[in-house]
Design an enzyme around this catalytic site. Structure first.
Site, mmCIF file in Angstrom:
data_model
loop_
_atom_site.group_PDB
_atom_site.id
_atom_site.type_symbol
_atom_site.label_atom_id
_atom_site.label_comp_id
_atom_site.label_asym_id
_atom_site.label_seq_id
_atom_site.Cartn_x
_atom_site.Cartn_y
_atom_site.Cartn_z
ATOM 1 N N ASP A 80 -9.856 -3.418 -6.087
ATOM 2 C CA ASP A 80 -9.302 -2.754 -4.907
ATOM 3 C C ASP A 80 -10.112 -1.493 -4.607
ATOM 4 O OD1 ASP A 80 -7.773 -1.280 -3.063
ATOM 5 O OD2 ASP A 80 -5.871 -1.898 -3.935
ATOM 6 N N SER A 108 0.843 -1.199 0.000
ATOM 7 C CA SER A 108 0.000 0.000 0.000
ATOM 8 C C SER A 108 0.881 1.254 0.000
ATOM 9 C CB SER A 108 -0.958 -0.049 1.194
ATOM 10 O OG SER A 108 -2.001 0.889 1.047
ATOM 11 N N HIS A 154 -8.116 -4.892 -1.314
ATOM 12 C CA HIS A 154 -6.902 -4.152 -0.971
ATOM 13 C C HIS A 154 -6.109 -4.968 0.047
ATOM 14 C CE1 HIS A 154 -4.374 -0.582 -0.641
ATOM 15 N NE2 HIS A 154 -4.326 -0.807 0.668
#
Length: 361
Positions: free
Chosen positions: A297, A169, A325
């Site tokens: 996502d 991320s 995600h």
């Protein structure tokens, strides 16, 4: 770890939202994406994202903590996995926004790596190890110079080890930016790299997260820990930032405009996101790098994902239709989160794109 009832609350809201809007997403820029498919009992990007966190308790990792002084007289904490039969391979994991070494993806990756005899380390970004850092500055999405000195010190202290690096991320965006900035020089530090669910276009990601259900499910979750940290910084350093505005902020744009951007030298949130997005750097990457992003996502719109013309020949794109995600749950209920670490380690151990068969459902 977040309380189980909080996860259940999120799951219920997400299920109500998605049960009538599940759709099949098309295509992938790499055939390996077909190896991941979300289980039938976990539909939709929200559920696949949120449920994965609850599976962290399935993995046990023994860490050794070490504190390093930073070049600017601050500190960071690193959690090491030392029990390894192969000291020649070391995997470095840069965590996501407000993440840490006990995040679900860290536990699963380090556990699987240890099973294969690899050493591992999770460097915590400043203020993420459970103790506030000394300086006003903290960490941000484009802090590639922080990635640089950490990786170079790890390499200098482990000269006989091959260094493999993963960014998740926010950490993935930082890593990709560093890889692009360094180009060929990065190859003197790391062998291969993987970025997972990286928000490569920060403005597009914020556009997703600052509105509707995503703001409720995700942005509010992150701001719950970010606001107290910001208020503590304001008090400790005598800043004139409006604390009432910090408390009232509901979006990343509001918070970054008030706090993240100015304390890290950016004009405003838009300037910060523009200058720190890694997507413009992808064509400059020369180290073999794997990008894993699910097309559902919730943090990044599909159209913001790069195509093959926007990356260098050193970059492998793996964009499965599902996964959420940093989710990528597999198997029969209650499932597991081992597809992702196996995919990563397969890429690191391979001369090609590291395709490794998924764990059987």
């Amino acid at each position: 770890m977040k309380r189980p009832n909080r996860i259940l609350d999120f799951l219920f809201v997400a299920l109500m939202y998605e049960r009538n809007s599940i759709s099949a997403l098309i295509g992938s820029s790499n055939a390996s994406a077909q190896l991941y498919r979300a289980p039938w009992w976990l539909p939709g990007g929200h559920l696949q994202t949120i449920y994965a966190r609850s599976l962290a308790t399935n993995y046990r990792v023994q860490y050794r903590r070490e504190r390093w002084e930073t070049p600017d007289n601050d500190f960071i904490d690193l959690d090491w996995v030392d029990l390894a039969s192969d000291s020649s391979k070391l995997i470095v994991l840069f965590h996501g926004l407000e993440g840490f070494s006990q995040s679900h993806y860290a536990f699963s990756l380090m556990a699987i790596a240890a099973q294969r005899g690899w050493r591992g380390v999770v460097p915590h970004f400043r203020s993420c190890s459970g103790e506030a850092n000394r300086l006003l500055r903290s960490y941000h999405s484009g802090d590639s110079r922080e990635i640089d000195w950490i990786l170079r010190r790890i390499k200098s202290e482990n000269p006989q080890s091959e260094i493999y690096v993963v960014g998740v991320s926010l950490g993935g965006n930082m890593l990709l930016k560093w890889l692009g900035e360094e180009g060929e020089a990065a190859g003197g530090v790391v062998q291969r790299a993987t970025a997972v669910s990286a928000p490569m276009d920060l403005a597009a990601a914020a556009g997703q997260l600052d509105f509707g259900l995503r703001r409720i499910l995700y942005t509010s979750h992150f701001l719950r820990s970010m606001k107290p940290k910001a208020l503590a910084k304001i008090a400790a350093h005598g800043l004139t930032i409006d604390t009432h505005a910090i408390l009232a902020s509901l979006t990343f744009h509001q918070f970054d405009d008030l706090f993240t951007a100015p304390i890290h030298g950016f004009k405003n949130a838009d300037d910060y996101w523009t200058r720190c997005s890694s997507k413009p750097w992808l064509k400059q990457i020369r180290v073999p790098t794997l990008l894993i992003n699910a097309r559902n996502d919730p943090f990044l719109p599909t159209e913001a994902l790069p195509n093959s013309a926007e990356v260098s020949n050193s970059v492998v794109l793996d964009f499965p239709a599902t996964g959420g995600h940093v989710g990528f749950v597999s198997g029969r209920f209650p499932g597991h989160i081992e597809w992702l670490p196996r995919r990563i380690l397969g890429f690191f151990a391979s001369d090609a794109d590291g395709i490794e068969p998924s764990v059987a459902d």
